[in-house]
Design a protein around this motif. Structure first.
Motif, mmCIF file in Angstrom:
data_model
loop_
_atom_site.group_PDB
_atom_site.id
_atom_site.type_symbol
_atom_site.label_atom_id
_atom_site.label_comp_id
_atom_site.label_asym_id
_atom_site.label_seq_id
_atom_site.Cartn_x
_atom_site.Cartn_y
_atom_site.Cartn_z
ATOM 1 N N GLY A 267 34.067 -71.350 24.372
ATOM 2 C CA GLY A 267 33.960 -72.472 25.294
ATOM 3 C C GLY A 267 35.261 -72.679 26.044
ATOM 4 N N ASN A 360 23.820 -81.418 31.990
ATOM 5 C CA ASN A 360 23.483 -80.008 31.805
ATOM 6 C C ASN A 360 23.857 -79.189 33.031
ATOM 7 O OD1 ASN A 360 21.670 -79.100 29.235
ATOM 8 N ND2 ASN A 360 21.558 -81.299 29.593
ATOM 9 N N ARG A 361 23.701 -79.762 34.207
ATOM 10 C CA ARG A 361 24.107 -79.050 35.422
ATOM 11 C C ARG A 361 25.616 -78.792 35.422
ATOM 12 N NH1 ARG A 361 20.689 -79.326 40.025
ATOM 13 N NH2 ARG A 361 18.603 -78.784 39.275
ATOM 14 N N ASP A 363 27.519 -78.546 32.670
ATOM 15 C CA ASP A 363 27.963 -77.961 31.388
ATOM 16 C C ASP A 363 28.876 -78.934 30.632
ATOM 17 O OD1 ASP A 363 26.596 -75.603 32.038
ATOM 18 O OD2 ASP A 363 28.361 -74.737 33.010
ATOM 19 N N THR A 364 28.481 -80.197 30.580
ATOM 20 C CA THR A 364 29.305 -81.239 29.984
ATOM 21 C C THR A 364 28.674 -81.770 28.695
ATOM 22 O OG1 THR A 364 30.119 -81.912 32.163
ATOM 23 C CG2 THR A 364 30.356 -83.501 30.384
ATOM 24 N N VAL A 402 23.587 -78.545 26.187
ATOM 25 C CA VAL A 402 25.014 -78.815 25.988
ATOM 26 C C VAL A 402 25.192 -79.447 24.608
ATOM 27 C CG1 VAL A 402 25.534 -79.080 28.439
ATOM 28 C CG2 VAL A 402 24.839 -81.087 27.110
ATOM 29 N N HIS A 517 33.386 -76.050 20.771
ATOM 30 C CA HIS A 517 33.846 -75.125 21.809
ATOM 31 C C HIS A 517 34.175 -73.734 21.266
ATOM 32 C CE1 HIS A 517 33.796 -78.587 24.419
ATOM 33 N NE2 HIS A 517 34.151 -77.843 25.433
ATOM 34 N N VAL A 521 29.627 -73.281 26.003
ATOM 35 C CA VAL A 521 29.154 -74.616 26.370
ATOM 36 C C VAL A 521 28.405 -74.478 27.694
ATOM 37 C CG1 VAL A 521 29.816 -76.976 26.950
ATOM 38 C CG2 VAL A 521 31.033 -75.744 25.148
ATOM 39 N N ARG A 522 27.085 -74.415 27.586
ATOM 40 C CA ARG A 522 26.269 -74.180 28.780
ATOM 41 C C ARG A 522 25.065 -75.107 28.789
ATOM 42 N NH1 ARG A 522 27.672 -68.464 28.039
ATOM 43 N NH2 ARG A 522 25.867 -68.173 26.677
ATOM 44 N N GLY A 523 24.784 -75.664 29.950
ATOM 45 C CA GLY A 523 23.620 -76.508 30.116
ATOM 46 C C GLY A 523 22.396 -75.709 30.500
ATOM 47 N N THR A 524 21.329 -76.412 30.832
ATOM 48 C CA THR A 524 20.066 -75.768 31.187
ATOM 49 C C THR A 524 19.395 -76.555 32.304
ATOM 50 O OG1 THR A 524 17.928 -75.015 30.317
ATOM 51 C CG2 THR A 524 18.738 -77.114 29.509
#
Length: 532
Positions: A267, A360-361, A363-364, A402, A517, A521-524
């Motif tokens: 991360g 998520n957009r 990546d938080t 996330v 981390h 660390v990735r959103g969807t």
């Protein structure tokens, strides 16, 4: 960013009352923690020391980098059961040779380190944390295997222990076993399924069946060393990768193994600047009133845990019962969702849904601060679509990728517990304050519902209703639900990762963010169908 001020009057009688109540609850929690620290009691601790052995927390301390923190997990497991508080095992996250690792250490002073149902639940939770956060897992093994009288509750689900070890290895998450004593029967598979194994000369004993069982099963006479001793496994079977001279040497070898893993966090690094909050953490002792029905502004909590008390609030004028916004915590960007007046209406649910999508957009990671009685009920709200909107929020929480971190600071009832990322929704870590309460609904409401149902049933059958018995049943139910919603009860069942001092919230969340981390660390943008 906007800097949060404070309206908390630390000189008021209400603050003093809340602070005193919190300190009393903390003292109760500390007394239960002391039971876990005491292991099996003075008699068994002294016997263990007389054999020249270290206690589990002493082993952990020597394993970890000097001066580094250790975040112990589920220390109150088995509270309220027939087993020792702590469940005979110590689990947590600490830094070994610069790498954050999950550590699981049997406590041989508690029934010889035997695993009971709560040991299993606690150990499986530790493995889950290692897998989801991609942290090396180190097992400090000294256990006689399953607690046989409870085998019916251990045998079938206990297979996950070995499955998890192999899946960690397959996922590229290193597993290390340092064997200090017995690791027999099913316990023999812990070193058997670990990537790296260290055994201690003349101390470690690893076999599927000890000499008595072998004699009974095959008629063969054998001794501990030839059957499963450390030297045999190092020279003959090959199960041991390293042969240590004593416990200190085993811990040294364990540190060297981790140093050679070339473990790297996947991360992003935290921001270099992480100023302390402008308002003292000490104030958190008096934030939550003893009566959880009294509204609390969650910004008072946020202002004392995020960097510089800086908070960019999202939709502040809409759905005001849920505070949402952006901040950093120990240098890590976070989105915060915190309940304000307890009840979640349609506006709060829709606001949360959009906020979770935005996180998520970007990546938080998300931090959930629970103090909710659940979603609003009633004709007006049902017709207004509260089921659809509550479902949208739960959909978003369920499918968000996330990292999530939950802290139950007050009430966490009903589906509100789900929407705020309760245990069933896989937060990376979940902690509770001593003021926390969690159940299907509040004790009084639950007792009232049962009373109404019983009264309607009696009327439908044309029978008289016993008001005196009703009052007694309501009191009994209310007392039962109150007891079952307390943090000691919930933590004892491993429904959280520990009950923490409110003043430690920032530190604990900072550690958890750092741990998370280790993994990407990735959103969807993939969510279920939102019913509009």
């Amino acid at each position: 960013m906007s800097v949060l001020g404070t309206a908390l009057d630390t000189s008021s009688p209400a603050f003093a009352e809340a602070r005193e109540a919190m300190l009393g609850k903390l003292a109760e929690i500390d007394a239960e923690h002391a039971k876990a620290l005491a292991g099996g009691g003075d008699k068994y601790v002294e016997r263990h020391r007389a054999r020249g052995k270290l206690l589990p927390r002493e082993r952990i301390e020597l394993l970890l980098d000097e001066g580094s923190p250790f975040l112990e997990l589920s220390p109150l497991a088995a509270w309220g059961s027939d087993f020792h508080v702590g469940a005979g095992v110590v689990t947590g996250v600490g830094v070994v040779s610069g790498a954050e690792c999950v550590v699981v250490a049997n406590d041989p002073t508690v029934r010889g380190g035997a695993s009971n149902p709560w040991t299993l639940r606690k150990s499986l939770r530790a493995a889950e944390i290692a897998e989801r956060n991609r942290m090396p897992m180190i097992s400090l093994v000294e256990s006689g295997g399953a607690d046989l009288p409870t085998q019916k509750e251990i045998f079938v689900p206990g297979g996950r222990t070995f499955r998890d070890l192999t899946r960690l290895s397959a996922a590229g998450v290193p597993t290390i076993a340092l064997v200090f004593g017995n690791s027999t029967a099913g316990g023999a598979y812990v070193p058997g399924m670990s990537d790296h194994v260290v055994m201690v000369r003349d101390r470690s004993k690893v076999f599927l069946g000890g000499p008595p069982l072998v004699k009974a099963a095959t008629g063969e006479d054998s001794d501990d060393e030839s059957l499963g001793g450390a030297r045999m496994h190092a020279e003959v079977s090959g199960l041991a990768d390293h042969l240590a001279e004593d416990e200190h040497d085993a811990l040294r070898l364990g540190r060297r193994i981790v140093a050679r893993l070339n473990h790297r966090k996947q991360g992003p690094d935290p921001r270099p600047s992480a100023p302390e909050p402008l308002h003292p953490a000490e104030d958190l002792l008096g934030v939550m009133p003893p009566d959880l029905k009294v509204p609390v502004d969650p910004r008072e909590v946020v202002a004392r845990i995020v960097d510089g008390s800086e908070f960019d609030e999202f939709k502040p004028a809409y759905g005001s019962g849920l505070v949402t916004g952006w901040a950093t915590l120990h240098g890590y960007p976070v989105g915060v969702l915190a309940n304000a007046d307890g009840v979640l209406f349609s506006a709060e649910a829709q606001k949360a849904t959009q906020f979770i999508q935005l996180a998520n957009r970007a990546d938080t990671p998300l931090v959930f601060l629970h103090n909710t009685t659940g979603y609003m009920v009633g004709r007006e709200y049902e017709q207004g679509g509260i089921i659809k909107h509550g479902s949208m929020m739960i959909n978003a929480v369920s499918n968000s990728t996330v990292p999530h971190f939950s802290v139950i600071v007050g009430a966490s009832y009903g589906a509100g517990h789900y929407g705020m990322c309760g245990r069933a929704y896989d937060p990376r870590f979940l902690f509770a304050w001593p003021s926390a309460r969690s159940a299907v609904m509040g004790p009084r409401q639950l007792a009232e519902v049962l009373s109404i149902v019983a009264r309607q049933s009696a009327a439908a059958r044309g029978r008289p209703y016993d008001e005196e018995q009703d009052a007694a049943v309501r009191e009994m139910v209310e007392n039962q639900i109150e007891a079952e919603s307390l943090p000691l009860f919930l933590s004892g069942r491993v429904y959280d990762d520990g009950v923490i001092d409110p003043r430690d919230t920032r530190t604990v969340l900072g550690l958890c963010l750092s741990h998370a981390h280790n993994a990407p660390v990735r959103g969807t943008d993939r969510f279920g169908v939102f019913r509009m």
